[in-house]
Structure formats: structure tokens, C-alpha cells
Design a protein around this motif. Structure first.
Motif, PDB file in Angstrom:
ATOM      1  N   LEU A  24     -10.841 -13.394  37.865  1.00  0.00           N
ATOM      2  CA  LEU A  24      -9.467 -13.464  37.373  1.00  0.00           C
ATOM      3  C   LEU A  24      -9.009 -12.099  36.896  1.00  0.00           C
ATOM      4  O   LEU A  24      -9.738 -11.391  36.188  1.00  0.00           O
ATOM      5  N   ASP A  25      -7.802 -11.727  37.269  1.00  0.00           N
ATOM      6  CA  ASP A  25      -7.150 -10.505  36.776  1.00  0.00           C
ATOM      7  C   ASP A  25      -5.973 -10.967  35.930  1.00  0.00           C
ATOM      8  O   ASP A  25      -5.046 -11.614  36.444  1.00  0.00           O
ATOM      9  N   ILE A  26      -6.012 -10.683  34.634  1.00  0.00           N
ATOM     10  CA  ILE A  26      -5.029 -11.216  33.694  1.00  0.00           C
ATOM     11  C   ILE A  26      -4.271 -10.094  32.999  1.00  0.00           C
ATOM     12  O   ILE A  26      -4.887  -9.165  32.445  1.00  0.00           O
ATOM     13  N   ARG A  27      -2.946 -10.179  33.039  1.00  0.00           N
ATOM     14  CA  ARG A  27      -2.117  -9.218  32.327  1.00  0.00           C
ATOM     15  C   ARG A  27      -1.981  -9.673  30.879  1.00  0.00           C
ATOM     16  O   ARG A  27      -1.676 -10.840  30.603  1.00  0.00           O
ATOM     17  N   ALA A  28      -2.223  -8.770  29.952  1.00  0.00           N
ATOM     18  CA  ALA A  28      -2.184  -9.113  28.523  1.00  0.00           C
ATOM     19  C   ALA A  28      -1.803  -7.881  27.719  1.00  0.00           C
ATOM     20  O   ALA A  28      -1.700  -6.765  28.258  1.00  0.00           O
ATOM     21  N   ARG A  29      -1.620  -8.086  26.398  1.00  0.00           N
ATOM     22  CA  ARG A  29      -1.290  -6.959  25.540  1.00  0.00           C
ATOM     23  C   ARG A  29      -2.024  -7.056  24.208  1.00  0.00           C
ATOM     24  O   ARG A  29      -2.865  -6.228  23.885  1.00  0.00           O
ATOM     25  N   CYS A  47     -14.408 -19.616  27.231  1.00  0.00           N
ATOM     26  CA  CYS A  47     -14.986 -18.338  26.796  1.00  0.00           C
ATOM     27  C   CYS A  47     -15.403 -17.541  28.031  1.00  0.00           C
ATOM     28  O   CYS A  47     -16.326 -17.926  28.758  1.00  0.00           O
ATOM     29  N   LEU A  48     -14.714 -16.427  28.274  1.00  0.00           N
ATOM     30  CA  LEU A  48     -15.023 -15.554  29.403  1.00  0.00           C
ATOM     31  C   LEU A  48     -15.357 -14.154  28.898  1.00  0.00           C
ATOM     32  O   LEU A  48     -14.901 -13.741  27.833  1.00  0.00           O
ATOM     33  N   THR A  49     -16.149 -13.431  29.669  1.00  0.00           N
ATOM     34  CA  THR A  49     -16.505 -12.059  29.334  1.00  0.00           C
ATOM     35  C   THR A  49     -15.600 -11.105  30.101  1.00  0.00           C
ATOM     36  O   THR A  49     -15.487 -11.203  31.329  1.00  0.00           O
ATOM     37  N   ALA A  50     -14.954 -10.199  29.370  1.00  0.00           N
ATOM     38  CA  ALA A  50     -14.112  -9.197  30.021  1.00  0.00           C
ATOM     39  C   ALA A  50     -15.016  -8.202  30.743  1.00  0.00           C
ATOM     40  O   ALA A  50     -15.769  -7.458  30.112  1.00  0.00           O
ATOM     41  N   SER A  51     -14.978  -8.212  32.066  1.00  0.00           N
ATOM     42  CA  SER A  51     -15.829  -7.303  32.835  1.00  0.00           C
ATOM     43  C   SER A  51     -15.202  -5.924  32.981  1.00  0.00           C
ATOM     44  O   SER A  51     -15.901  -4.931  33.182  1.00  0.00           O
ATOM     45  N   ALA A  52     -13.875  -5.867  32.881  1.00  0.00           N
ATOM     46  CA  ALA A  52     -13.155  -4.587  32.911  1.00  0.00           C
ATOM     47  C   ALA A  52     -11.902  -4.729  32.069  1.00  0.00           C
ATOM     48  O   ALA A  52     -11.286  -5.796  32.031  1.00  0.00           O
ATOM     49  N   VAL A  53     -11.550  -3.639  31.371  1.00  0.00           N
ATOM     50  CA  VAL A  53     -10.368  -3.645  30.500  1.00  0.00           C
ATOM     51  C   VAL A  53      -9.523  -2.420  30.821  1.00  0.00           C
ATOM     52  O   VAL A  53     -10.045  -1.307  30.921  1.00  0.00           O
ATOM     53  N   PHE A  58      -7.081  -7.323  31.730  1.00  0.00           N
ATOM     54  CA  PHE A  58      -8.537  -7.363  31.872  1.00  0.00           C
ATOM     55  C   PHE A  58      -8.908  -8.270  33.030  1.00  0.00           C
ATOM     56  O   PHE A  58      -8.088  -9.070  33.506  1.00  0.00           O
ATOM     57  N   THR A  59     -10.136  -8.124  33.497  1.00  0.00           N
ATOM     58  CA  THR A  59     -10.656  -9.008  34.532  1.00  0.00           C
ATOM     59  C   THR A  59     -11.865  -9.750  33.976  1.00  0.00           C
ATOM     60  O   THR A  59     -12.549  -9.263  33.069  1.00  0.00           O
TER      61      THR A  59
END
Length: 220
Positions: A24-29, A47-53, A58-59
Motif C-alpha cells: 500500500l502507498d498511502i498519502r498522509a501528513r 497494525c502495519l509497518t511503514a517500510s518507507a517514509v 508512506f508505504t
């Protein structure tokens, strides 16, 4: 650990799907503040782990077990998602204990307005309903909510305007799927009592089980 108090709604940019998993690629702030790769973020209560920020989002990887138990795999780009960072040790405990481990899903069967409140009726399976009590807590898409009514087919929650307007509930309709997590305290108690009432006691009467008569005789 989370509390079920949603910090913001993000937007699903893309979902790259494999045979049984997805990314998942999620737009957030707001949830990006202080977040680094490896940190936990609850996405619709999962509960997911952010693999990239990055500076815009984040993804996160979604494994097969999570795909099977939640509605994350059915989301399309543009979907609103509820986001909450893991609780800080010095934070306020505004909701209830939420682990981010989904027990299953439910389907919204009715939405009704009453004054300034919105009632949501959610139909789900018996294994989830058995652990729901009236005035107890339920995490619905990661939102900490109080159960107003529960039957053998569904349960109801009454939502205030702030919660409806600041979460993905604003886009939910009859037929929408929601991720559900039972109160973890109830799950522990339920498992303990089930084992207590069925496992033979290792005392002077091998093979006997704890019965109602035994509990009454010992002051319970």
C-alpha cells in the motif's frame, strides 16, 4: 499498541497486489511527524509497518494473513483510510487498548441519523459478536467506539459528528466493509474461562471438570 483515537484520514494512492499480498502507498501528513521506516501505523485499525517514509506519505506491506482477515485488499485508489501512530509512552489514553490485530470484518447494514448522532448497525459473525457486550468497546476500522446494542446477528454504535467527520465513516454506506477488533481484555477472559470450564482438573478426582456446582460450593 494503539488507542483507537484517529489522528487523520489518509488517501490510498496505490495498491500493488500480488497473488495473496499487497503493498500500500498511502498519502498522509500528521502521522509522518517523527515516523521512520520500521515504525507502526494503524491503517483502518490494522497494525502495519511503514517500510518507507517520504515527505508526503508512506508505504506498507500487507501479508497474506492480514489480507485474509481484513478489508485492506479490497480497497481501491482514492479510498480514505483512518490513520493512528502507535501510542507514545507519555501520551493520553483517550480510547481503549487496541492492538491493531483484526479479528474479522463486518458489513454496515443500516445507517440512521438521530439528532446530532449517527447510528451504524454492523452485521458480523458469531465469533466476534460473542465477545461484544453492551456499553463495551469495539474498534471499527481502528476507531474506538462504544457498543450501544448487540444481538445475535449484529451490533450498533452511535457516533458523534466529530468522529464521523474526522474519519473514513464520512464515506461509509450500507454494504461497506469494516475491520473489527474485539476488546483484548474480553478475549483473554473468554479464553481463560472456556479453558477453565472444559479442561479436567488434576486433583483427587482425575478427569472431573469445573462445574457450576463446584463453583457454587466454593463461593463463586
Amino acid at each position: 499498541m494503539f488507542t483507537g483515537i484517529i489522528e487523520e484520514t489518509g488517501t490510498l494512492v496505490s495498491s500493488i497486489r500480488g497473488p495473496r499480498s499487497c503493498v500500500l502507498d498511502i498519502r498522509a501528513r500528521a502521522v509522518l511527524d517523527g515516523t521512520v521506516p520500521g515504525d507502526s501505523i494503524a491503517v483502518n485499525g490494522v497494525c502495519l509497518t511503514a517500510s518507507a517514509v517520504s515527505s508526503t506519505g508512506f508505504t506498507a506491506d500487507v501479508m497474506p494473513e492480514t489480507m485474509a482477515r481484513t478489508g485492506l485488499g479490497s480497497m481501491n485508489p482514492g479510498a480514505l483510510v483512518n490513520l493512528e501512530r502507535a501510542m507514545a509512552a507519555d501520551g493520553r489514553f483517550g480510547g481503549h487498548i487496541v492492538s491493531g490485530h483484526i479479528d474479522g470484518t463486518g458489513t454496515i447494514s443500516m445507517i440512521k441519523r438521530e439528532g446530532n448522532a449517527i447510528w451504524y448497525t454492523v452485521r458480523t459473525c458469531p465469533s466476534i459478536l460473542d465477545l461484544i457486550i453492551e456499553k463495551g468497546s469495539i474498534a471499527m476500522d481502528g476507531i474506538s467506539l462504544t457498543v450501544a446494542r448487540v444481538t445475535d446477528r449484529d451490533f450498533c454504535v452511535s457516533v458523534i459528528p466529530h468522529t464521523a467527520g474526522h474519519t473514513n465513516l464520512v464515506r461509509k454506506t450500507v454494504g461497506s466493509t469494516v475491520n473489527l477488533e474485539n476488546d483484548c481484555v474480553g478475549k483473554y477472559v473468554g479464553k481463560y474461562l472456556a479453558k477453565l470450564l472444559t479442561v479436567p482438573r488434576h486433583d483427587s478426582h482425575p478427569g472431573s471438570a469445573v462445574t457450576e456446582e463446584f463453583l457454587l460450593r466454593n463461593g463463586f
